[in-house]
Design a protein around this motif. Structure first.
Motif, PDB file in Angstrom:
ATOM      1  N   SER A 126       0.802  -1.227   0.000  1.00  0.00           N
ATOM      2  CA  SER A 126       0.000   0.000   0.000  1.00  0.00           C
ATOM      3  C   SER A 126       0.834   1.276   0.000  1.00  0.00           C
ATOM      4  O   SER A 126       0.272   2.374  -0.070  1.00  0.00           O
ATOM      5  N   ALA A 127       2.165   1.169   0.096  1.00  0.00           N
ATOM      6  CA  ALA A 127       3.023   2.362   0.088  1.00  0.00           C
ATOM      7  C   ALA A 127       4.413   1.975  -0.387  1.00  0.00           C
ATOM      8  O   ALA A 127       4.863   0.844  -0.158  1.00  0.00           O
ATOM      9  N   LYS A 153      -3.186  -0.975   8.077  1.00  0.00           N
ATOM     10  CA  LYS A 153      -2.652  -0.674   6.742  1.00  0.00           C
ATOM     11  C   LYS A 153      -1.755   0.566   6.744  1.00  0.00           C
ATOM     12  O   LYS A 153      -2.106   1.606   7.295  1.00  0.00           O
ATOM     13  N   ILE A 154      -0.581   0.430   6.127  1.00  0.00           N
ATOM     14  CA  ILE A 154       0.365   1.552   6.004  1.00  0.00           C
ATOM     15  C   ILE A 154      -0.092   2.453   4.852  1.00  0.00           C
ATOM     16  O   ILE A 154      -0.173   2.015   3.699  1.00  0.00           O
ATOM     17  N   ASN A 155      -0.395   3.709   5.151  1.00  0.00           N
ATOM     18  CA  ASN A 155      -0.828   4.646   4.114  1.00  0.00           C
ATOM     19  C   ASN A 155       0.345   5.321   3.413  1.00  0.00           C
ATOM     20  O   ASN A 155       0.330   5.494   2.193  1.00  0.00           O
ATOM     21  N   LYS A 156       1.347   5.738   4.186  1.00  0.00           N
ATOM     22  CA  LYS A 156       2.499   6.451   3.611  1.00  0.00           C
ATOM     23  C   LYS A 156       3.767   6.099   4.386  1.00  0.00           C
ATOM     24  O   LYS A 156       3.718   5.821   5.588  1.00  0.00           O
ATOM     25  N   ILE A 157       4.890   6.157   3.670  1.00  0.00           N
ATOM     26  CA  ILE A 157       6.220   6.009   4.269  1.00  0.00           C
ATOM     27  C   ILE A 157       7.084   7.162   3.778  1.00  0.00           C
ATOM     28  O   ILE A 157       7.057   7.495   2.587  1.00  0.00           O
ATOM     29  N   PHE A 167     -10.302  -4.114 -14.371  1.00  0.00           N
ATOM     30  CA  PHE A 167     -10.373  -3.059 -13.367  1.00  0.00           C
ATOM     31  C   PHE A 167     -10.035  -3.564 -11.973  1.00  0.00           C
ATOM     32  O   PHE A 167      -9.893  -2.769 -11.042  1.00  0.00           O
ATOM     33  N   THR A 168      -9.935  -4.874 -11.800  1.00  0.00           N
ATOM     34  CA  THR A 168      -9.584  -5.410 -10.483  1.00  0.00           C
ATOM     35  C   THR A 168      -8.083  -5.400 -10.250  1.00  0.00           C
ATOM     36  O   THR A 168      -7.633  -5.460  -9.106  1.00  0.00           O
ATOM     37  N   THR A 169      -7.297  -5.348 -11.306  1.00  0.00           N
ATOM     38  CA  THR A 169      -5.841  -5.242 -11.172  1.00  0.00           C
ATOM     39  C   THR A 169      -5.441  -3.818 -11.522  1.00  0.00           C
ATOM     40  O   THR A 169      -5.527  -3.409 -12.672  1.00  0.00           O
ATOM     41  N   LYS A 170      -5.020  -3.082 -10.527  1.00  0.00           N
ATOM     42  CA  LYS A 170      -4.705  -1.663 -10.717  1.00  0.00           C
ATOM     43  C   LYS A 170      -3.337  -1.367 -10.134  1.00  0.00           C
ATOM     44  O   LYS A 170      -2.969  -1.914  -9.094  1.00  0.00           O
ATOM     45  N   LEU A 171      -2.593  -0.531 -10.811  1.00  0.00           N
ATOM     46  CA  LEU A 171      -1.252  -0.159 -10.359  1.00  0.00           C
ATOM     47  C   LEU A 171      -1.348   1.234  -9.739  1.00  0.00           C
ATOM     48  O   LEU A 171      -1.280   2.241 -10.431  1.00  0.00           O
ATOM     49  N   LEU A 172      -1.523   1.261  -8.422  1.00  0.00           N
ATOM     50  CA  LEU A 172      -1.744   2.518  -7.714  1.00  0.00           C
ATOM     51  C   LEU A 172      -0.457   3.171  -7.239  1.00  0.00           C
ATOM     52  O   LEU A 172      -0.368   4.404  -7.187  1.00  0.00           O
ATOM     53  N   HIS A 173       0.557   2.374  -6.909  1.00  0.00           N
ATOM     54  CA  HIS A 173       1.749   2.904  -6.234  1.00  0.00           C
ATOM     55  C   HIS A 173       2.993   2.649  -7.076  1.00  0.00           C
ATOM     56  O   HIS A 173       3.223   1.526  -7.541  1.00  0.00           O
ATOM     57  N   LEU A 174       3.803   3.681  -7.245  1.00  0.00           N
ATOM     58  CA  LEU A 174       5.077   3.553  -7.943  1.00  0.00           C
ATOM     59  C   LEU A 174       6.003   4.673  -7.510  1.00  0.00           C
ATOM     60  O   LEU A 174       5.559   5.690  -6.970  1.00  0.00           O
ATOM     61  N   ALA A 175       7.309   4.461  -7.714  1.00  0.00           N
ATOM     62  CA  ALA A 175       8.315   5.446  -7.299  1.00  0.00           C
ATOM     63  C   ALA A 175       9.460   5.421  -8.296  1.00  0.00           C
ATOM     64  O   ALA A 175       9.819   4.360  -8.826  1.00  0.00           O
ATOM     65  N   TRP A 176      10.043   6.587  -8.557  1.00  0.00           N
ATOM     66  CA  TRP A 176      11.158   6.736  -9.486  1.00  0.00           C
ATOM     67  C   TRP A 176      12.437   6.933  -8.671  1.00  0.00           C
ATOM     68  O   TRP A 176      12.473   7.749  -7.756  1.00  0.00           O
TER      69      TRP A 176
END
Length: 512
Positions: free
Chosen positions: A42-43, A117-121, A483-492
């Motif tokens: 989740s983060a 659930k971890i919302n942010k790090i 729509f059940t598989t979604k890529l919500l979180h990513l980082a560069w």
């Protein structure tokens, strides 16, 4: 040539589109494997150096990864000096450690369950080779210190009296010739003479059964310790935390308020933004994301559900209800519909590394804003425009409320965000760039790649707006959207062209 000996400098064109390749995957799913809810990530967040990566999941765990590719590539300095060609290797990571950050709680006053659930790090400044980071769930923020500790291992204590050492002397042969039973605590049952008394005297020949432990090895283990807990400051769910560039303070934001904290003080925070009206029926918008400026400790930005971004200056007043700048795009006449406000809600904002630009993500688009120009975005990128006819279906299954994150490259030349069917998009935002790449979070990221028609280059300057149209079809390459598989979180990665993205409980990395 100029003057016969000088070359005329020609303006450099936009950078070439990157060729993305699969790098690594952690927690890859087997076909048909059931995903546990607590394992869904989740983060995700890189630290400023890019040497560490942290992920948080719905089970309240934080997992740390560290970079393994050595900067000297395993060669000695002399070998590197002899090398006449550059050695290029993409960043590689390995599992470092994990710890349980949050546990499920229950608010008895409000009869409300607080999930783990971890919302942010967010990473904090390192000190003395220790790692520091902030993690938050819906209500509580925690400050963690992760450090290597040397743990001593003790060899087994030998209970053989002939090999035991007591008071510095090896047990004498006279004792061994007439063995007497000794309990493990080293006290003789015959306490008639020379027993340990108040004068701490030892019997002749020492204590045969007194054995000293021997340290055989020292192992280094990573230990995570919670240094501080920042709680009881938010009535609504926390959606953002952000470190200040001063290294001393951070902010936390929920739907209606933003609080300012000092890292050293956990029992007090200052409310700097409060959108709660006297009558909740008058509420028109909520805070969706907030972030500090990367360089100026007095500036921060927050986004709202109405699609606007407010830049505030902490030097103006203690309570920053009035903003220094407002960034919003005017609505085109005749384009308003039932879904207009829903899809305009901004789910994430990020500052560019230099702090000049702000990247925002709403449901349909990515927008790039220049903080010196509040008349509108300097560039707009359509992420999945082909979903617009399906907004009614997306509303029915609640997908229209999904919160997608966004990120910028360290050089500021590209932006990225996620979509459905575990797809993510990479756009070039340099002047004249037409780069628009679609990748899938699998070991073959280019599987769904569709060639976009060539388009004339457009210049991107401070007064020009660019709208990048999406050319993917719903059934492109015969693939239907899931729509059940979604890529919500990513980082560069902050210094390399490496993207880490999350597909359910799997962490994928791609490099270019």
């Amino acid at each position: 040539m100029k003057g016969g000996d000088e070359e005329v400098a020609t303006p450099a064109g936009p950078p070439q589109p990157l060729d993305w390749k699969f790098s690594q995957v952690f927690g890859e799913r087997i076909a048909g494997e059931e995903i546990q809810e607590v394992d869904i990530i989740s983060a995700i967040e890189f630290d400023k150096t890019g040497d560490h990566l942290a992920t948080g999941d719905r089970g309240g765990r934080v997992v740390l990864f560290e970079r393994t590719d050595a900067k000297d590539h395993g060669l000695s300095r002399r070998d590197l000096e002899r090398t006449d060609y550059p050695i290029s290797r993409h960043p590689e990571f390995r599992y470092k450690t994990e710890f349980q950050s949050h546990e499920p709680e229950f608010d008895y006053l409000k009869s409300l369950e607080i999930e783990e659930k971890i919302n942010k790090i967010r990473w904090c400044q390192t000190a003395n080779s220790a790692l520091f980071l902030l993690s938050t769930n819906d209500k509580t923020i925690k400050f963690w210190k992760v450090q290597e500790k040397k743990i001593k291992k003790i060899s087994k204590i030998i209970a053989d009296p002939s090999k035991a050492v007591g008071n510095g002397n090896v047990a004498s042969s006279s004792n061994s010739n007439s063995p007497k039973p000794f309990p493990t605590n080293g006290v003789s049952p015959d306490r008639s003479c020379n027993h340990l008394g108040n004068d701490l005297s030892f019997p002749p020949g020492g204590l045969p059964s007194l054995c000293l432990p021997v340290v055989t090895s020292q192992e280094t283990n990573l230990v995570a310790r919670c240094r501080r807990v920042y709680g009881h400051a938010h009535d609504y769910h926390i959606n953002s935390i952000s470190n200040n560039s001063d290294g001393e303070t951070f902010i936390s934001a929920d739907d209606l308020r933003i609080n300012l904290w000092n890292l050293e003080i956990s029992n007090q925070s200052f409310n700097i933004v409060d959108l709660k009206p006297a009558n909740m029926e008058d509420l028109t918008e909520v805070i969706t994301s907030a972030e500090f400026h990367p360089a100026h400790c007095n500036m921060l930005a927050y986004s709202s559900s109405k699609g606007s971004i407010r830049l505030i200056d902490l030097r103006q007043s203690a309570l920053c209800d009035s903003h220094a700048k407002l960034f919003e795009e005017s609505e085109a006449p005749g384009s308003r519909s039932f879904f207009t406000e829903i899809i305009a809600s901004i789910s994430d904002i990020k500052f560019a590394k230099d702090g000049r630009y702000i990247l925002s993500r709403d449901y349909m688009t990515l927008k790039l804003w220049d903080i010196n120009m509040d008349s509108g975005p300097v560039a707009t990128f359509q992420v999945h425009e082909y979903l617009r006819p399906k907004l009614c279906d997306l509303y029915e299954n609640d997908s229209i409320f999904d919160k997608f994150e966004c990120c910028l490259s360290g050089d500021g030349l590209r932006v990225a965000t996620g979509s459905y069917s575990n797809l993510f998009r990479v756009f070039g935002c340099a002047p004249g760039s037409t780069e628009a790449t679609t990748l899938e979070a699998t070991k073959n990221p280019m599987r769904r790649q569709v060639q976009t028609p060539s388009r004339p280059s457009r210049s991107l300057n401070s007064i020009t707006r660019v709208v990048r149209q999406e050319t993917l079809g719903v059934d492109a390459n015969g693939n239907s959207l899931d729509f059940t598989t979604k890529l919500l979180h990513l980082a560069w990665h902050p210094t390399e062209n490496l993207i880490a993205c999350v597909a359910a409980n799997s962490l994928y990395m791609y490099y270019a």
